[in-house]
Scaffold this motif. Structure first.
Motif, short mmCIF file in Angstrom:
data_model
loop_
_atom_site.label_atom_id
_atom_site.label_comp_id
_atom_site.label_asym_id
_atom_site.label_seq_id
_atom_site.Cartn_x
_atom_site.Cartn_y
_atom_site.Cartn_z
N UNK A 1 0.75 -1.19 -0.03
CA UNK A 1 -0.25 0.01 0.01
C UNK A 1 0.87 1.27 0.11
N UNK A 2 1.96 1.21 0.77
CA UNK A 2 2.68 2.42 0.95
C UNK A 2 3.32 2.59 -0.42
N UNK A 3 3.68 1.66 -1.45
CA UNK A 3 4.34 2.07 -2.59
C UNK A 3 3.53 1.81 -3.61
N UNK A 4 2.08 1.82 -3.54
CA UNK A 4 1.25 1.93 -4.51
C UNK A 4 1.24 3.17 -5.31
N UNK A 5 1.01 3.29 -6.52
CA UNK A 5 0.74 4.63 -7.12
C UNK A 5 -0.61 4.80 -7.92
N UNK A 6 -1.49 4.09 -7.26
CA UNK A 6 -3.00 3.96 -7.63
C UNK A 6 -3.27 5.59 -7.67
N UNK A 7 -3.11 6.33 -6.57
CA UNK A 7 -3.50 7.78 -6.27
C UNK A 7 -2.31 8.82 -6.71
N UNK A 8 -2.77 9.69 -7.71
CA UNK A 8 -1.58 10.53 -8.07
C UNK A 8 -1.22 11.56 -7.11
N UNK A 9 -0.88 11.12 -5.81
CA UNK A 9 -0.21 11.96 -4.75
C UNK A 9 1.11 11.55 -4.33
N UNK A 10 1.75 12.66 -3.64
CA UNK A 10 3.26 12.28 -3.27
C UNK A 10 3.08 11.36 -2.12
N UNK A 11 4.18 10.49 -2.27
CA UNK A 11 4.11 9.30 -1.39
C UNK A 11 4.45 9.83 0.07
N UNK A 12 3.68 9.04 0.87
CA UNK A 12 4.01 9.57 2.38
C UNK A 12 2.68 8.93 2.93
N UNK A 13 2.36 9.22 4.27
CA UNK A 13 1.31 8.83 5.19
C UNK A 13 -0.15 9.20 4.80
N UNK B 1 13.48 -15.03 0.28
CA UNK B 1 15.02 -15.45 0.66
C UNK B 1 14.80 -17.07 0.81
N UNK B 2 13.76 -17.44 1.06
CA UNK B 2 13.56 -18.87 1.10
C UNK B 2 13.42 -19.50 -0.39
N UNK B 3 13.19 -18.77 -1.16
CA UNK B 3 12.76 -19.16 -2.73
C UNK B 3 13.90 -19.46 -3.26
N UNK B 4 14.60 -20.72 -3.15
CA UNK B 4 15.85 -21.02 -3.56
C UNK B 4 15.82 -21.92 -4.90
N UNK B 5 14.75 -21.84 -5.57
CA UNK B 5 14.71 -22.95 -6.96
C UNK B 5 15.00 -21.67 -7.91
N UNK B 6 15.39 -21.79 -9.10
CA UNK B 6 15.49 -20.67 -10.17
C UNK B 6 14.12 -19.90 -10.31
N UNK B 7 14.15 -18.67 -10.28
CA UNK B 7 12.86 -17.91 -10.30
C UNK B 7 13.22 -16.66 -11.13
N UNK B 8 12.00 -16.62 -12.05
CA UNK B 8 12.10 -15.41 -12.76
C UNK B 8 11.17 -14.43 -12.50
N UNK B 9 11.11 -12.87 -12.88
CA UNK B 9 10.34 -11.90 -12.31
C UNK B 9 9.56 -11.33 -13.98
N UNK B 10 8.42 -11.03 -13.85
CA UNK B 10 7.92 -10.09 -14.83
C UNK B 10 7.09 -9.11 -14.22
N UNK B 11 7.40 -7.87 -15.05
CA UNK B 11 6.37 -6.81 -14.42
C UNK B 11 6.22 -5.84 -15.54
N UNK B 12 5.02 -5.12 -15.43
CA UNK B 12 4.69 -4.27 -16.36
C UNK B 12 5.17 -2.82 -15.75
N UNK B 13 5.63 -2.10 -16.81
CA UNK B 13 6.32 -0.65 -16.36
C UNK B 13 5.32 0.46 -15.89
N UNK B 14 4.12 0.10 -16.33
CA UNK B 14 2.85 1.01 -16.06
C UNK B 14 2.07 0.41 -14.70
N UNK B 15 2.63 -0.30 -14.11
CA UNK B 15 1.82 -0.99 -12.91
C UNK B 15 1.82 -0.05 -11.94
N UNK B 16 0.59 0.15 -11.49
CA UNK B 16 0.41 1.31 -10.35
C UNK B 16 0.16 0.55 -9.20
N UNK B 17 -0.49 -0.82 -9.20
CA UNK B 17 -0.62 -1.46 -7.99
C UNK B 17 0.53 -2.00 -7.39
#
Length: 317
Positions: free
Chosen positions: A149-161, A234-250
């Motif tokens: 929630x702290x890092x979500x960008x769904x709202x176009x506001x400055x990060x903070x409380x 840190x416990x996910x010790x098998x080969x792990x790949x990551x996919x993400x969208x550059x415009x992901x707000x959530x």
């Protein structure tokens, strides 16, 4: 709109599975599970995200079921799995273990794919015996391990409380989503998808998300707000790949980069320019292609294993 009809018709509906079964989790929760494709094919297990269902993976199922055994299930309270009073990451881990135990043979390996809360499910279960037994590799799509929630960008506001508080109240609202109207689709598209998402993709996501009961949506939102699964990464010790969208707000790209830095065996980061949070629907071809690559490299053993230094891939959406 009936809950079952909303996820069982239209271009986003998965094909008819070869098998349907009910898996009982550790606390007695009943999970709807579907198996697609040949019984003797390499296995892929798909775990969907918050407010979604097996219908979310329609594009991947259609493509992969020709030559893979695709196992997908509805998270508790979602799709055709009844709601449960237990809404915790431990319960999600129990559910994944139960599905693996019921659908895979002893020692059989599979690629496990998790989108959003499905990725968090995999992180929560990383140290569990069944995951260690069955996971040949993992693909994490559009997910994070903490500070969602702290890092979500769904709202176009400055990060903070203030932004964090308002975001938490919106995502955890008990208000009904109502019918799938043009306004509802516009809101959903802004919050969860890239600006260039095709109308049929927005329609698919809206139908799936609006079918989730509001009590379920609210209960799991509280879990996501308090999420801390950094230890699971840190416990996910098998080969792990990551996919993400550059415009992901959530789950903005900061989460993907944190995962890459923390994973013991990260084998690649795939960035999808202009794509939002709903990567398997918004960018079905790149996501399916990455699944196939990982199955070839780690499940069937037909490809070379990548090194410990993650490759960064940028794909057009």
């Amino acid at each position: 709109m009936s809950r079952s009809a909303s996820v069982a018709s239209g271009p986003y509906a998965p094909p008819v599975p070869s098998r349907r079964l009910t898996v009982v989790s550790a606390d007695g929760a009943r999970l709807h599970v579907e198996v697609h494709g040949p019984d003797d094919a390499p296995a892929v297990v798909l775990s969907h995200g918050w407010t979604c269902s097996t219908a979310f993976w329609a594009a991947q199922i259609r493509d992969l079921a020709a030559d893979h055994r695709v196992i997908t299930y509805d998270q508790r309270g979602h799709g055709r799995s009844p709601a449960s009073p237990a809404c915790t990451t431990d319960a999600l881990a129990d559910d994944l273990e139960a599905v693996l135990a019921e659908t895979l043979g002893r020692g059989e390996k599979a690629l496990i794919v998790g989108h959003s809360m499905g990725g968090m499910t995999v992180m929560a279960a990383a140290g569990r015996p069944r995951v260690r037994e069955h996971a040949a590799a993992v693909l994490l799509c559009s997910t994070g391990s903490s500070r969602l929630v702290a890092q979500s960008r769904v709202l176009p506001l400055r990060a903070g409380r203030v932004r964090t508080w308002i975001t938490g109240r919106i995502l955890g609202s008990r208000a009904p989503l109502g019918p799938v109207t043009p306004v509802a689709k516009s809101i959903l598209k802004y919050a969860t998808m890239g600006a260039g998402s095709a109308p049929h993709m927005v329609e698919a996501c809206a139908r799936i998300v609006h079918a989730c009961p509001r009590a379920v949506r609210h209960s799991w939102a509280a879990v996501l707000e308090a999420l801390d699964l950094d230890h699971g990464v840190r416990e996910l010790t098998v080969p792990t790949a990551v996919v993400h969208g550059t415009s992901d707000r959530l789950t903005p790209p900061v989460h993907a980069h944190a995962l890459v830095a923390a994973l013991p065996r990260c084998v690649g980061l795939t960035e999808l320019p202009g794509v939002g949070h709903m990567t398997p629907i918004e960018a079905p071809e790149p996501v399916t292609r990455r699944i196939r690559e990982l199955v070839t490299a780690y499940v069937t053993g037909a490809g070379p294993e990548q090194g410990s230094t993650p490759a960064q891939i940028k794909e057009g959406a």
